[in-house]
Every structure is written in structure tokens, then in C-alpha cells.
Design a protein around this motif. Structure first.
Motif, mmCIF file in Angstrom:
data_model
loop_
_atom_site.group_PDB
_atom_site.id
_atom_site.type_symbol
_atom_site.label_atom_id
_atom_site.label_comp_id
_atom_site.label_asym_id
_atom_site.label_seq_id
_atom_site.Cartn_x
_atom_site.Cartn_y
_atom_site.Cartn_z
ATOM 1 N N ALA A 109 0.932 -1.347 -0.041
ATOM 2 C CA ALA A 109 0.067 0.011 -0.110
ATOM 3 C C ALA A 109 0.766 1.308 0.053
ATOM 4 C CB ALA A 109 -0.882 -0.179 1.245
ATOM 5 N N GLN A 110 1.962 1.192 0.604
ATOM 6 C CA GLN A 110 3.036 2.319 0.959
ATOM 7 C C GLN A 110 3.910 2.402 -0.409
ATOM 8 O OE1 GLN A 110 3.358 4.970 3.158
ATOM 9 N NE2 GLN A 110 1.582 4.005 4.504
ATOM 10 N N PHE A 111 4.227 1.348 -0.736
ATOM 11 C CA PHE A 111 5.204 1.318 -2.174
ATOM 12 C C PHE A 111 4.495 0.222 -3.034
ATOM 13 C CE2 PHE A 111 7.618 1.679 2.080
ATOM 14 C CZ PHE A 111 8.083 3.190 1.706
ATOM 15 N N PRO A 112 3.821 0.945 -4.060
ATOM 16 C CA PRO A 112 3.046 0.183 -5.259
ATOM 17 C C PRO A 112 4.066 -0.789 -5.975
ATOM 18 C CG PRO A 112 2.482 2.410 -5.180
ATOM 19 C CD PRO A 112 3.632 2.319 -4.223
ATOM 20 N N ALA A 113 5.309 -0.277 -6.038
ATOM 21 C CA ALA A 113 6.338 -1.108 -6.772
ATOM 22 C C ALA A 113 6.566 -2.645 -6.390
ATOM 23 C CB ALA A 113 7.802 -0.835 -6.849
ATOM 24 N N TYR A 114 6.136 -2.694 -4.963
ATOM 25 C CA TYR A 114 6.213 -4.242 -4.436
ATOM 26 C C TYR A 114 4.955 -5.062 -4.937
ATOM 27 C CZ TYR A 114 9.787 -3.226 -0.938
ATOM 28 O OH TYR A 114 11.096 -2.971 -0.292
#
Length: 386
Positions: free
Chosen positions: A47-52
Motif C-alpha cells: 500500500a505504501q510502495f506500489p512497486a512491491y
């Protein structure tokens, strides 16, 4: 009752009983077995880092497991490992960069692991009535671990950047070598066409021994080889005046192998003749053949150089005079002025040369041979007028 044998972790600086220390240690044991930590970290991290979202869940679960083990080890010991010992950070950095994540994403993902562990430590110490100072000490350790982990990520990222740049440079150098040798694969040949077809006229370049240090970096189209450089340059680009080099013929990228061979021949001639700076075929002309003619060179040396040098210092003056005479277009007055000597002195030296070598400077073949012999002998080529 307090005990002097408490663990070195968050309980070390709090006056607690051995039973309380054991209860905190039991909390850490629970966290070590709590697989729900991974799910919470992955959900919040994505949610914080969409790249994950592009990273397989199995990879993230494994990474969270490593992070959890590192955090628990730190909480038990109370000691932050030095950055170079945190292999988990280096491994995660390599893996995530390969999966297209940024260094910011990698740092953020680890901090999400620490936040989840921190929140559970605080919750469970509170639920079990442990001293709040224990939770505070645990939080401080985890914050410090986050900073150290981030430092190791930065170090790993820098190491990867350096390794990638070295690999890119090596690949580029090998490509240029094969391009100059005319030894490209079919795929590389097509790539060269796409890469160089719009570059305009280019020519091969071969340098002499490079000065140390270089006054400026060499262009990316040159590679280093045993203290020299070779490669290609566009028509409007030259190298610094501090570098001696030779240029091949100008053309498109298909002609670079031929241009490279010419540049090699020119540089060999330039070094034999003691010439510095920039050299082209127009500069060296017939002198390009000197390094490739050892038998002729030896014959001309014996015929025109050795008999004169046998006269010692006067012989060297004679050779300088002949060199000036040829270099100034066979004009006695101009040659004499360049030395400087009286024209009659120059004529006398020319006469002595003819006597010593049993030749005539009035014959065309003799002039050609003497010019070649002087080129082989080297010396004051800077007296030539081109």
C-alpha cells in the motif's frame, strides 16, 4: 528482587526480576514464530510502495522472515551489528534492484518490517504488564537498527552501481574492439547499424602512451589498453593537445576496421620518428612505410647515416643541415636561416655529406633515400616545414 544476570537487550537497563526478563524473552519467542507478521508487512508495504506489487509474495515472505530474525536477534543482544555485517540488507538490495525496485522502496520495505515488530512488542509488553521502559528500549534499538540497515542498503547500492558500471564499461570496450577488428556477430552488426548510422562520418583513433594523470576523461568511444587508447571519434572531435595520437581515414562505421589499421600504422611511424601531437596520413605521407621496411631501413642507415656519424659531433651537424635543406624545399637560404648558419656553411656541410656518402644531393633518388634515412634516424623533425 532483581538479578544481575539479565539479558543485554531491552531489559538490561531496567531493574526487573528474572521472571520479568523471561516473560520478555517469551514475547520474542512468540514473535519468532508469528507468521502473521509477514502478511501484515506485505499488505502495508504494497500500500505504501506500489512497486512491491510486482515482487512475488514468496520472495517478500522470505525477506520479512530474514528481517524479523535480525530484529529479534538485536532485541535479545541489545547490540546493533555494524553495517558490513548485515548481509540481509545486501541480499535484499540485490534482489529488489533486479526486480525493478528503487533504493527508496527497499529501505521503506525494511522499515515496515520494523514497525510491525515494534508495534507488536509494545502491545504484548503492555498486555502482560511489563515495565514501559522495556518497550521504549526495544523501540530505540529497532530505530537504530533501521538506520544501520539503511546504511548497509546504501553501501550495497553503491557497490552494485560500481559493479554495473565496470561491467558496462567492459562490455563497451569489447564491443569497440570487435568493431575495429571487423569481428562483430550478426546481432552486433545490426546493433552497430542502429547505433552508428546516424553518427555521421567517423574515423579510428590510436594513441601513443597516455600522460599520467590525464587532463580530462577519454571519450566513451575509446578503450584503454596497456597505457594507450584506441577507438573511434566523429569528424569534428579531437583529443587534448597533451595526447599524441593518429587518425585513420574518415568514413562510415563499416570502414572502421580499415581506418583502424591505418591509424595503427600511422602511430607506429609517428613514434619511430619521434612525432608528437595529432598525426594523419597527410602529415606522415610516405613515412608510414618506415616501420614496415626494416631491411630497407638498415640499408639506408648504413648508406647515409653511419658514414656521417662517424665524424662525431661534426657529423651530427651535417645531418641537421641536410634535414633542414630537405625540410625547407631544397632552399639553401631558408635552411641556413633556420639553423642558423651562413649559407656557405650549409653548402660546405652538404658537400661533406656527398663526399662521405659518395652520393649527389642533386639526384632525385638520392634525395628520396636520404629523406627516408633521416626519418629512420629520427631527430629534429620539428625543423621540417610542412
Amino acid at each position: 528482587m532483581t538479578t544481575p544476570d539479565l539479558p543485554a537487550g531491552p531489559t538490561a537497563h531496567v531493574a526487573i526480576s528474572a521472571a520479568t526478563a523471561a516473560r520478555f524473552d517469551a514475547i520474542l519467542d512468540e514473535l519468532a514464530r508469528d507468521e502473521s507478521i509477514a502478511d501484515a508487512v506485505i499488505d502495508r508495504g504494497r500500500a505504501q510502495f506500489p512497486a512491491y506489487a510486482s515482487v512475488p509474495s514468496a520472495d517478500l515472505i522470505e525477506a520479512v522472515g530474514r528481517n524479523r530474525a535480525l530484529a529479534i536477534q538485536t532485541l535479545r543482544s541489545g547490540v546493533i551489528p555494524p553495517p558490513e555485517q548485515i548481509w540481509e540488507a545486501a541480499l535484499s538490495t540485490h534482489q529488489r534492484l533486479a526486480q525493478g525496485l528503487s533504493i527508496t522502496d527497499i529501505m521503506g520495505g525494511f522499515r515496515e518490517s520494523l514497525r510491525e515488530i515494534q508495534s507488536r512488542v509494545i502491545a504484548r509488553t503492555s498486555e502482560r504488564g511489563l515495565d514501559p521502559q522495556i518497550a521504549l528500549r526495544a523501540s530505540t534499538l529497532l530505530w537504530d537498527l533501521g538506520d544501520t540497515f539503511s546504511a548497509r542498503i546504501s553501501l550495497a547500492y553503491r557497490e552494485i552501481q560500481i559493479a554495473d558500471e565496470v561491467a558496462r564499461k567492459q562490455e563497451q570496450e569489447q564491443w569497440i574492439r570487435r568493431l575495429l577488428a571487423g569481428d562483430l556477430t550478426d546481432a552486433e552488426h545490426r546493433a552497430a547499424g542502429a547505433r552508428l548510422s546516424e553518427a555521421g562520418p567517423i574515423r579510428a583513433v590510436v594513441t601513443g602512451p597516455l600522460p599520467v594523470p590525464l587532463s580530462a576523461p577519454l571519450p566513451d568511444t575509446l578503450y584503454l589498453d596497456q597505457g594507450r587508447a584506441a577507438g573511434y571519434l566523429p569528424a569534428d572531435q579531437t583529443l587534448p593537445d597533451t595526447i599524441s595520437y593518429s587518425e585513420g581515414s574518415l568514413g562510415d562505421w563499416h570502414t572502421l576496421p580499415e581506418s583502424h589499421r591505418l591509424a595503427q600504422q600511422l602511430q607506429a611511424a609517428a613514434e619511430l620518428l619521434g612525432r608528437q601531437g595529432r598525426n594523419t596520413l597527410a602529415d606522415l605521407s610516405w613515412r608510414i612505410g618506415v616501420p614496415a621496411s626494416p631491411s630497407l631501413n638498415e640499408f639506408l642507415r648504413r648508406s647515409y647515416i653511419e658514414p656521417v656519424l662517424a665524424e662525431g659531433e661534426f657529423g651530427a651537424l651535417i645531418l641537421d643541415s641536410i634535414r633542414a635543406f630537405i625540410g625547407h624545399g631544397l632552399r639553401v637560404d631558408a635552411a641556413a636561416k633556420s639553423l642558423p648558419v651562413h649559407p656557405n656553411t650549409l653548402r660546405y656541410r652538404m658537400q661533406k655529406f656527398e663526399e662521405l656518402t659518395e652520393s649527389s644531393l642533386g639526384e632525385f633518388d638520392t634525395l628520396v633515400e636520404v629523406a627516408w634515412a633521416l626519418a629512420v634516424a629520427g631527430g629534429s623533425e620539428d625543423q621540417r616545414v610542412v
